[in-house]
Design a protein around this motif. Structure first.
Motif, PDB file in Angstrom:
ATOM      1  N   GLY A   1     -14.613 -10.291  33.742  1.00 57.57           N
ATOM      2  CA  GLY A   1     -14.484 -10.529  35.174  1.00 57.57           C
ATOM      3  C   GLY A   1     -13.990  -9.301  35.908  1.00 57.57           C
ATOM      4  O   GLY A   1     -14.089  -8.170  35.414  1.00 57.57           O
ATOM      5  N   PRO A   2     -13.421  -9.499  37.076  1.00 56.68           N
ATOM      6  CA  PRO A   2     -13.034  -8.359  37.909  1.00 56.68           C
ATOM      7  C   PRO A   2     -11.838  -7.579  37.361  1.00 56.68           C
ATOM      8  O   PRO A   2     -11.557  -6.481  37.818  1.00 56.68           O
ATOM      9  CB  PRO A   2     -12.678  -9.012  39.248  1.00 56.68           C
ATOM     10  CG  PRO A   2     -12.259 -10.390  38.895  1.00 56.68           C
ATOM     11  CD  PRO A   2     -13.126 -10.777  37.726  1.00 56.68           C
ATOM     12  N   TRP A   3     -11.151  -8.138  36.389  1.00 60.92           N
ATOM     13  CA  TRP A   3      -9.920  -7.511  35.891  1.00 60.92           C
ATOM     14  C   TRP A   3     -10.172  -6.467  34.812  1.00 60.92           C
ATOM     15  O   TRP A   3      -9.243  -5.850  34.314  1.00 60.92           O
ATOM     16  CB  TRP A   3      -8.968  -8.581  35.361  1.00 60.92           C
ATOM     17  CG  TRP A   3      -8.836  -9.737  36.295  1.00 60.92           C
ATOM     18  CD1 TRP A   3      -9.090 -11.045  36.021  1.00 60.92           C
ATOM     19  CD2 TRP A   3      -8.433  -9.712  37.676  1.00 60.92           C
ATOM     20  NE1 TRP A   3      -8.877 -11.827  37.123  1.00 60.92           N
ATOM     21  CE2 TRP A   3      -8.467 -11.037  38.160  1.00 60.92           C
ATOM     22  CE3 TRP A   3      -8.057  -8.699  38.542  1.00 60.92           C
ATOM     23  CZ2 TRP A   3      -8.140 -11.371  39.466  1.00 60.92           C
ATOM     24  CZ3 TRP A   3      -7.725  -9.029  39.857  1.00 60.92           C
ATOM     25  CH2 TRP A   3      -7.770 -10.348  40.300  1.00 60.92           C
ATOM     26  N   TYR A   4     -11.437  -6.270  34.427  1.00 64.75           N
ATOM     27  CA  TYR A   4     -11.782  -5.321  33.368  1.00 64.75           C
ATOM     28  C   TYR A   4     -12.684  -4.227  33.908  1.00 64.75           C
ATOM     29  O   TYR A   4     -13.569  -4.474  34.713  1.00 64.75           O
ATOM     30  CB  TYR A   4     -12.503  -6.028  32.215  1.00 64.75           C
ATOM     31  CG  TYR A   4     -11.559  -6.796  31.319  1.00 64.75           C
ATOM     32  CD1 TYR A   4     -11.189  -6.289  30.084  1.00 64.75           C
ATOM     33  CD2 TYR A   4     -11.034  -8.017  31.717  1.00 64.75           C
ATOM     34  CE1 TYR A   4     -10.315  -6.993  29.266  1.00 64.75           C
ATOM     35  CE2 TYR A   4     -10.166  -8.720  30.913  1.00 64.75           C
ATOM     36  CZ  TYR A   4      -9.809  -8.203  29.682  1.00 64.75           C
ATOM     37  OH  TYR A   4      -8.942  -8.886  28.883  1.00 64.75           O
ATOM     38  N   THR A   5     -12.441  -2.997  33.433  1.00 61.60           N
ATOM     39  CA  THR A   5     -13.291  -1.860  33.736  1.00 61.60           C
ATOM     40  C   THR A   5     -13.653  -1.214  32.408  1.00 61.60           C
ATOM     41  O   THR A   5     -12.757  -0.870  31.631  1.00 61.60           O
ATOM     42  CB  THR A   5     -12.543  -0.838  34.628  1.00 61.60           C
ATOM     43  OG1 THR A   5     -12.120  -1.502  35.819  1.00 61.60           O
ATOM     44  CG2 THR A   5     -13.435   0.338  34.975  1.00 61.60           C
ATOM     45  N   GLU A  37     -13.476  -3.336  45.584  1.00 63.88           N
ATOM     46  CA  GLU A  37     -14.913  -3.165  45.773  1.00 63.88           C
ATOM     47  C   GLU A  37     -15.659  -4.380  45.245  1.00 63.88           C
ATOM     48  O   GLU A  37     -16.791  -4.633  45.617  1.00 63.88           O
ATOM     49  CB  GLU A  37     -15.397  -1.907  45.051  1.00 63.88           C
ATOM     50  CG  GLU A  37     -14.844  -0.632  45.643  1.00 63.88           C
ATOM     51  CD  GLU A  37     -15.289   0.601  44.881  1.00 63.88           C
ATOM     52  OE1 GLU A  37     -16.250   0.511  44.091  1.00 63.88           O
ATOM     53  OE2 GLU A  37     -14.676   1.652  45.072  1.00 63.88           O
ATOM     54  N   ILE A  38     -15.002  -5.111  44.366  1.00 69.13           N
ATOM     55  CA  ILE A  38     -15.575  -6.312  43.769  1.00 69.13           C
ATOM     56  C   ILE A  38     -15.127  -7.506  44.602  1.00 69.13           C
ATOM     57  O   ILE A  38     -13.951  -7.633  44.934  1.00 69.13           O
ATOM     58  CB  ILE A  38     -15.055  -6.494  42.326  1.00 69.13           C
ATOM     59  CG1 ILE A  38     -15.379  -5.252  41.490  1.00 69.13           C
ATOM     60  CG2 ILE A  38     -15.632  -7.744  41.688  1.00 69.13           C
ATOM     61  CD1 ILE A  38     -14.563  -5.157  40.224  1.00 69.13           C
ATOM     62  N   ALA A  39     -16.054  -8.373  44.934  1.00 63.81           N
ATOM     63  CA  ALA A  39     -15.693  -9.586  45.673  1.00 63.81           C
ATOM     64  C   ALA A  39     -14.946 -10.519  44.734  1.00 63.81           C
ATOM     65  O   ALA A  39     -15.477 -10.953  43.721  1.00 63.81           O
ATOM     66  CB  ALA A  39     -16.950 -10.261  46.213  1.00 63.81           C
ATOM     67  N   LEU A  40     -13.694 -10.791  45.060  1.00 66.89           N
ATOM     68  CA  LEU A  40     -12.894 -11.696  44.241  1.00 66.89           C
ATOM     69  C   LEU A  40     -13.137 -13.134  44.679  1.00 66.89           C
ATOM     70  O   LEU A  40     -13.181 -13.422  45.872  1.00 66.89           O
ATOM     71  CB  LEU A  40     -11.405 -11.361  44.366  1.00 66.89           C
ATOM     72  CG  LEU A  40     -10.972  -9.993  43.859  1.00 66.89           C
ATOM     73  CD1 LEU A  40      -9.493  -9.780  44.118  1.00 66.89           C
ATOM     74  CD2 LEU A  40     -11.283  -9.845  42.378  1.00 66.89           C
ATOM     75  N   ALA A  41     -13.255 -14.010  43.718  1.00 72.79           N
ATOM     76  CA  ALA A  41     -13.393 -15.436  44.003  1.00 72.79           C
ATOM     77  C   ALA A  41     -12.015 -16.009  44.322  1.00 72.79           C
ATOM     78  O   ALA A  41     -10.986 -15.403  44.001  1.00 72.79           O
ATOM     79  CB  ALA A  41     -13.987 -16.155  42.796  1.00 72.79           C
ATOM     80  N   VAL A  42     -11.987 -17.170  44.948  1.00 71.22           N
ATOM     81  CA  VAL A  42     -10.720 -17.838  45.261  1.00 71.22           C
ATOM     82  C   VAL A  42      -9.918 -18.041  43.980  1.00 71.22           C
ATOM     83  O   VAL A  42      -8.701 -17.855  43.963  1.00 71.22           O
ATOM     84  CB  VAL A  42     -10.965 -19.171  46.002  1.00 71.22           C
ATOM     85  CG1 VAL A  42      -9.668 -19.935  46.188  1.00 71.22           C
ATOM     86  CG2 VAL A  42     -11.615 -18.914  47.354  1.00 71.22           C
ATOM     87  N   ASP A  43     -10.583 -18.412  42.889  1.00 75.63           N
ATOM     88  CA  ASP A  43      -9.886 -18.615  41.619  1.00 75.63           C
ATOM     89  C   ASP A  43      -9.264 -17.324  41.087  1.00 75.63           C
ATOM     90  O   ASP A  43      -8.214 -17.352  40.438  1.00 75.63           O
ATOM     91  CB  ASP A  43     -10.812 -19.223  40.570  1.00 75.63           C
ATOM     92  CG  ASP A  43     -11.045 -20.714  40.803  1.00 75.63           C
ATOM     93  OD1 ASP A  43     -10.231 -21.353  41.516  1.00 75.63           O
ATOM     94  OD2 ASP A  43     -12.040 -21.244  40.277  1.00 75.63           O
ATOM     95  N   ASP A  44      -9.893 -16.178  41.350  1.00 76.74           N
ATOM     96  CA  ASP A  44      -9.315 -14.894  40.957  1.00 76.74           C
ATOM     97  C   ASP A  44      -8.014 -14.656  41.721  1.00 76.74           C
ATOM     98  O   ASP A  44      -7.007 -14.234  41.146  1.00 76.74           O
ATOM     99  CB  ASP A  44     -10.277 -13.738  41.251  1.00 76.74           C
ATOM    100  CG  ASP A  44     -11.567 -13.813  40.456  1.00 76.74           C
ATOM    101  OD1 ASP A  44     -11.539 -14.307  39.312  1.00 76.74           O
ATOM    102  OD2 ASP A  44     -12.604 -13.370  40.985  1.00 76.74           O
TER     103      ASP A  44
END
Length: 158
Positions: free
Chosen positions: A74-78, A120-127
């Motif tokens: 998800g958004p937490w990994y690069t 830069e990444i659209a975060l979801a409400v759950d994120d």
């Protein structure tokens, strides 16, 4: 052979499929399978993806698909690594918003993150919920019902 391999890969959708599972499903020899995958990758029909859970194994998936959050992190990994700096920056932005506003709903926090430019990444409400819950666990904010409060506003007379 390529078509058979492509069908197996497409069936896996955005979960991807391990090389061993393709081999089992197709009954192709390893050399033939490798050649078919190489041609499919060259034609941009198939791509390899690494999983954050099993970094040494490659998954194959249709080129146009994005991997599931379980695979990509998800958004937490690069680049398959947990991005502590990014998470800290998002947490600071959320904390600043709640502290400034004094009370905030999850939707308000989500909107603030979306317009802040921090991601830069659209975060979801759950994120965003995960970020807020980590701030609650750290004792930096407090939750009552569906609203978060700046923890410095405690007026306890105990």
């Amino acid at each position: 052979e390529q078509l058979v391999v492509l069908r197996v890969v497409r069936r896996a959708e955005n979960r991807g499929v391990w090389l061993r599972d393709i081999k089992t499903a197709t009954s192709l020899q390893q050399q033939t399978l490798n050649k078919a995958l190489k041609v499919l990758e060259t034609r941009k029909l198939v791509k390899t993806v690494k999983s954050v859970q099993q970094k040494t194994k490659k998954l194959y998936m249709a080129f146009e698909l994005e991997p599931t959050r379980e695979i990509s992190g998800g958004p937490w990994y690069t680049d398959q690594e947990f991005d502590h700096g990014y998470v800290d920056a998002v947490k600071k932005t959320v904390l600043k918003f709640i502290t400034t506003k004094k009370t905030a709903t999850l939707d308000e926090i989500h909107g603030a993150i979306a317009t802040s430019g921090i991601s830069e990444i659209a975060l979801a409400v759950d994120d965003v919920r995960l970020v807020v819950e980590s701030l609650v666990a750290d004792g930096l904010v407090e939750m009552t019902h569906a609203t978060w409060f700046d923890d410095d506003d405690d007026d306890d007379d105990d």
